[in-house]
Motif scaffolding. Structure first.
Motif, PDB file in Angstrom:
ATOM      1  N   LEU A 226      92.735 -19.932  -0.978  1.00  0.00           N
ATOM      2  CA  LEU A 226      92.877 -20.768  -2.171  1.00  0.00           C
ATOM      3  C   LEU A 226      91.799 -20.443  -3.197  1.00  0.00           C
ATOM      4  CD1 LEU A 226      93.845 -24.259  -0.675  1.00  0.00           C
ATOM      5  CD2 LEU A 226      95.280 -22.762  -2.072  1.00  0.00           C
ATOM      6  N   GLY A 227      90.607 -20.085  -2.709  1.00  0.00           N
ATOM      7  CA  GLY A 227      89.533 -19.692  -3.624  1.00  0.00           C
ATOM      8  C   GLY A 227      89.928 -18.493  -4.461  1.00  0.00           C
ATOM      9  N   VAL A 228      90.572 -17.504  -3.808  1.00  0.00           N
ATOM     10  CA  VAL A 228      91.041 -16.313  -4.527  1.00  0.00           C
ATOM     11  C   VAL A 228      92.166 -16.680  -5.489  1.00  0.00           C
ATOM     12  CG1 VAL A 228      92.083 -14.028  -4.289  1.00  0.00           C
ATOM     13  CG2 VAL A 228      90.408 -14.819  -2.602  1.00  0.00           C
ATOM     14  N   CYS A 315     100.608 -17.042   6.368  1.00  0.00           N
ATOM     15  CA  CYS A 315     101.031 -15.714   5.897  1.00  0.00           C
ATOM     16  C   CYS A 315     101.276 -15.704   4.390  1.00  0.00           C
ATOM     17  CB  CYS A 315     102.283 -15.256   6.638  1.00  0.00           C
ATOM     18  SG  CYS A 315     101.989 -14.785   8.357  1.00  0.00           S
ATOM     19  N   THR A 316     101.772 -16.821   3.854  1.00  0.00           N
ATOM     20  CA  THR A 316     101.966 -16.920   2.410  1.00  0.00           C
ATOM     21  C   THR A 316     100.642 -16.835   1.673  1.00  0.00           C
ATOM     22  OG1 THR A 316     103.976 -18.245   2.647  1.00  0.00           O
ATOM     23  CG2 THR A 316     102.805 -18.425   0.551  1.00  0.00           C
ATOM     24  N   MET A 317      99.619 -17.491   2.209  1.00  0.00           N
ATOM     25  CA  MET A 317      98.288 -17.433   1.599  1.00  0.00           C
ATOM     26  C   MET A 317      97.787 -15.990   1.522  1.00  0.00           C
ATOM     27  SD  MET A 317      97.066 -20.513   0.772  1.00  0.00           S
ATOM     28  CE  MET A 317      98.695 -20.749   0.079  1.00  0.00           C
ATOM     29  N   THR A 318      97.933 -15.258   2.651  1.00  0.00           N
ATOM     30  CA  THR A 318      97.498 -13.856   2.666  1.00  0.00           C
ATOM     31  C   THR A 318      98.309 -13.031   1.672  1.00  0.00           C
ATOM     32  OG1 THR A 318      96.879 -14.001   5.008  1.00  0.00           O
ATOM     33  CG2 THR A 318      97.172 -11.804   4.101  1.00  0.00           C
ATOM     34  N   GLY A 319      99.634 -13.188   1.709  1.00  0.00           N
ATOM     35  CA  GLY A 319     100.501 -12.392   0.855  1.00  0.00           C
ATOM     36  C   GLY A 319     100.238 -12.593  -0.624  1.00  0.00           C
ATOM     37  N   LEU A 320     100.119 -13.847  -1.050  1.00  0.00           N
ATOM     38  CA  LEU A 320      99.855 -14.117  -2.468  1.00  0.00           C
ATOM     39  C   LEU A 320      98.478 -13.619  -2.883  1.00  0.00           C
ATOM     40  CD1 LEU A 320     101.388 -17.695  -2.918  1.00  0.00           C
ATOM     41  CD2 LEU A 320     102.327 -15.501  -3.680  1.00  0.00           C
ATOM     42  N   THR A 321      97.509 -13.693  -1.968  1.00  0.00           N
ATOM     43  CA  THR A 321      96.169 -13.174  -2.264  1.00  0.00           C
ATOM     44  C   THR A 321      96.222 -11.671  -2.528  1.00  0.00           C
ATOM     45  OG1 THR A 321      95.091 -14.882  -0.930  1.00  0.00           O
ATOM     46  CG2 THR A 321      93.843 -12.869  -1.326  1.00  0.00           C
ATOM     47  N   VAL A 323      98.843  -9.975  -3.605  1.00  0.00           N
ATOM     48  CA  VAL A 323      99.633  -9.668  -4.803  1.00  0.00           C
ATOM     49  C   VAL A 323      98.883 -10.043  -6.079  1.00  0.00           C
ATOM     50  CG1 VAL A 323     101.798 -10.104  -6.027  1.00  0.00           C
ATOM     51  CG2 VAL A 323     101.810  -9.900  -3.536  1.00  0.00           C
ATOM     52  N   VAL A 324      98.250 -11.236  -6.127  1.00  0.00           N
ATOM     53  CA  VAL A 324      97.583 -11.660  -7.373  1.00  0.00           C
ATOM     54  C   VAL A 324      96.407 -10.761  -7.717  1.00  0.00           C
ATOM     55  CG1 VAL A 324      98.244 -14.092  -7.155  1.00  0.00           C
ATOM     56  CG2 VAL A 324      96.037 -13.336  -6.239  1.00  0.00           C
ATOM     57  N   THR A 325      95.756 -10.193  -6.694  1.00  0.00           N
ATOM     58  CA  THR A 325      94.605  -9.316  -6.962  1.00  0.00           C
ATOM     59  C   THR A 325      95.029  -7.882  -7.244  1.00  0.00           C
ATOM     60  OG1 THR A 325      94.337  -8.970  -4.576  1.00  0.00           O
ATOM     61  CG2 THR A 325      92.990 -10.694  -5.604  1.00  0.00           C
ATOM     62  N   GLY A 326      96.308  -7.561  -6.954  1.00  0.00           N
ATOM     63  CA  GLY A 326      96.815  -6.220  -7.234  1.00  0.00           C
ATOM     64  C   GLY A 326      96.452  -5.166  -6.213  1.00  0.00           C
ATOM     65  N   VAL A 327      95.752  -5.534  -5.122  1.00  0.00           N
ATOM     66  CA  VAL A 327      95.305  -4.517  -4.156  1.00  0.00           C
ATOM     67  C   VAL A 327      96.466  -3.930  -3.364  1.00  0.00           C
ATOM     68  CG1 VAL A 327      93.006  -5.554  -3.925  1.00  0.00           C
ATOM     69  CG2 VAL A 327      94.827  -6.230  -2.348  1.00  0.00           C
ATOM     70  N   PHE A 342      89.849 -10.176  -1.070  1.00  0.00           N
ATOM     71  CA  PHE A 342      88.820 -11.217  -1.090  1.00  0.00           C
ATOM     72  C   PHE A 342      87.594 -10.763  -1.878  1.00  0.00           C
ATOM     73  CE2 PHE A 342      91.275 -12.974   2.393  1.00  0.00           C
ATOM     74  CZ  PHE A 342      91.092 -14.344   2.229  1.00  0.00           C
ATOM     75  N   ALA A 343      87.229  -9.498  -1.737  1.00  0.00           N
ATOM     76  CA  ALA A 343      86.069  -8.974  -2.472  1.00  0.00           C
ATOM     77  C   ALA A 343      86.314  -9.017  -3.973  1.00  0.00           C
ATOM     78  CB  ALA A 343      85.773  -7.544  -2.016  1.00  0.00           C
ATOM     79  N   GLN A 344      87.548  -8.671  -4.376  1.00  0.00           N
ATOM     80  CA  GLN A 344      87.893  -8.672  -5.799  1.00  0.00           C
ATOM     81  C   GLN A 344      88.096 -10.090  -6.321  1.00  0.00           C
ATOM     82  OE1 GLN A 344      90.844  -5.735  -6.984  1.00  0.00           O
ATOM     83  NE2 GLN A 344      91.741  -7.182  -8.438  1.00  0.00           N
ATOM     84  N   GLY A 345      88.684 -10.943  -5.508  1.00  0.00           N
ATOM     85  CA  GLY A 345      89.003 -12.294  -5.952  1.00  0.00           C
ATOM     86  C   GLY A 345      87.837 -13.252  -5.929  1.00  0.00           C
ATOM     87  N   LEU A 346      86.875 -13.016  -5.025  1.00  0.00           N
ATOM     88  CA  LEU A 346      85.736 -13.928  -4.905  1.00  0.00           C
ATOM     89  C   LEU A 346      84.421 -13.240  -5.223  1.00  0.00           C
ATOM     90  CD1 LEU A 346      86.761 -15.844  -1.641  1.00  0.00           C
ATOM     91  CD2 LEU A 346      86.860 -16.697  -3.991  1.00  0.00           C
ATOM     92  N   ASN A 347      83.953 -12.450  -4.247  1.00  0.00           N
ATOM     93  CA  ASN A 347      82.665 -11.783  -4.383  1.00  0.00           C
ATOM     94  C   ASN A 347      82.685 -10.549  -3.493  1.00  0.00           C
ATOM     95  OD1 ASN A 347      79.813 -11.317  -3.176  1.00  0.00           O
ATOM     96  ND2 ASN A 347      79.399 -12.500  -5.038  1.00  0.00           N
TER      97      ASN A 347
END
Length: 458
Positions: A226-228, A315-321, A323-327, A342-347
């Motif tokens: 959710l943070g991402v 699994c939805t949380m992982t998948g959307l993370t 896709v939204v970050t583009g990795v 996670f590195a791109q979305g948070l730190n």
């Protein structure tokens, strides 16, 4: 590539190919229709039963319904929720996530049916513990002891050489080495001791740990995702749109992504979805059979939420993370792709540790859950006298797993894991009328406000 490995690869591709996936999803579609969309209409009741105060006091069984669910979730929420989702999206594009949802939706009906049957046909073993699962409803319900023995044999194989040990131990040792510079030897010693302390106490010990660790680890991972998603909120609508459109149109190549057609999106999404939540494979019913309950229908409802939590939420949380970050369109795959998200979305530094900690918890609890599944299969085949040797063998395999990279064994385990589903699905199809009859009788009594209970339970 050796001829043996090539042959095993061909067998693995066939087993996890369209025939088994169609059988798995087709069974779920059939049960969904016969049970009248039970996974939708009765989901609120199922969630009330999961979190309700009545957890089986005074009823037959070894652990509460919630503890039985957590034991099942401990085995299903694993590396597949992190690595498997990334693999599916890498192969099939963002559309694969939609097909994971479809597999989970129909899989909820399958999970309900198999866990209902587990409680209905369970028995009390020589140690006074509840024993149940596909072995027992194949023998006592379907009348096929050969199929029951076949399922138990495959179950032991998966526990010893597949999901239960080597992949999980390797995931933990790799995470500890890469993120925290802990030597493999130290990881192996500590992990073996921890697993031994928990598993030697049997189902009560395993369920006690699982009911504490599983909710914590799931919440920890969901909050991290959710943070991402919050940090990339502006990209979320486009990400959801991309998932939905590419599920039916395929996905053109972008960046390091090679592009995927609709069929590849379907196959990778369904395969990884089933592999993650294990609906239809027959593992979760073994844990469900230990629940303190006098209603096989209520336990079926509780158990089907496991697929909801595992795939529809985590699994939805992982998948959307991803896709939204583009990795997803980059060159990375597996855990490295999720770490990059996670590195791109948070730190950049925090992201790596979050994924490593998630893998640690997910893999550890999977080891615990599959220890119990293999134990019940061993007890079915060889009696209670074989439980202690089984536990010691399991611990030895956990201890050695950190140092093994045996691709052939993992490939063989993947095959055996798929083969588990075949006798189980035969049982579900053969006993479908029992599932429907029990369900209709239960809700007829409930809807007419008569006392809840069943004519036949354990």
């Amino acid at each position: 590539m050796s001829s043996i490995q090539a042959a095993l690869l061909a067998i693995d591709s066939f087993i996890w190919g369209p025939p088994l996936l169609i059988l798995l999803v087709g069974t779920g579609i059939y049960l969904t229709a016969r049970l009248g969309l039970l996974q939708v209409l009765r989901l609120p009741l199922a969630l009330r039963l999961v979190f309700g105060r009545d957890q089986g006091q005074g009823k037959a069984g070894d652990v509460s319904s919630f503890a039985a669910l957590c034991t099942a979730l401990s085995a299903t929420i694993g590396t597949g929720n992190i690595v498997g989702v990334a693999t599916a999206i890498k192969l099939g594009g963002p559309g694969a996530l939609f097909w994971m949802w479809m597999a989970a939706f129909f899989g909820m009906a399958t999970k309900y049916a198999e866990c209902l049957l587990a409680v209905k046909y369970r028995v009390t073993d020589a140690n006074g513990q509840m024993a149940g699962g596909p072995m027992y409803y194949l023998e006592r319900g379907l009348g096929s002891r050969p199929l029951a023995k076949l399922f138990a044999l495959f179950g032991i194989g998966v526990a010893f050489f597949g999901i239960g040990t080597f992949p999980q131990v390797n995931a933990i040792s790799d995470a500890m080495t890469l993120s925290f510079a802990v030597p493999r030897e130290a990881t192996a010693v500590v992990l073996t001791l921890l697993v031994g302390l928990v598993t030697l106490g049997g189902i009560r010990s395993i369920s006690s740990v699982s009911s504490k660790v599983v909710p914590f680890m799931a919440l920890f991972y969901i909050v991290s995702c959710l943070g991402v998603l919050v940090a990339n909120a502006s990209a979320l609508p486009d990400a959801v749109s991309l998932v939905l459109t590419s599920a039916f149109t395929g996905q053109a190549a972008t960046g390091g992504f090679v592009g995927a057609g609709v069929m590849l999106a379907i196959q990778s999404g369904v395969a990884r979805g089933v592999f993650s939540n294990e609906s239809g494979l027959g593992s979760a019913p073994i844990a469900a059979a230990a629940a303190k309950t006098d209603s096989c229908v209520e336990q079926g409802l509780v158990s089907m939420t496991g697929t909801f939590f595992d795939t529809i939420i985590i699994c939805t949380m992982t998948g959307l993370t991803l896709v939204v970050t583009g990795v997803w369109s980059g060159d990375l795959s597996g855990a490295a792709m999720t770490s990059a998200a996670f590195a791109q979305g948070l730190n950049p530094h925090v992201g790596q540790y979050l994924v490593s900690i998630g893998l640690l918890f997910f893999a550890f609890t999977t080891i615990l859950g599959w220890n119990y599944y293999g134990e019940r299969c061993t007890e079915y085949l060889f009696g209670v006298k074989a439980i202690k040797p089984y536990r010691l063998t399991y611990l030895a395999l956990v201890a050695s797993g950190a140092f093994l990279h045996l691709d052939l064994i993992w490939l063989l385990a993947d095959i055996v894991n798929g083969l588990m589903a075949v006798p189980n699905l035969i049982g579900l199809i053969g006993l479908r009328h029992v599932v429907v009859a029990e369900t209709r009788a239960f809700f007829a009594r409930r809807d007419s406000a008569e006392p809840e209970g069943e004519t036949q339970t354990a």
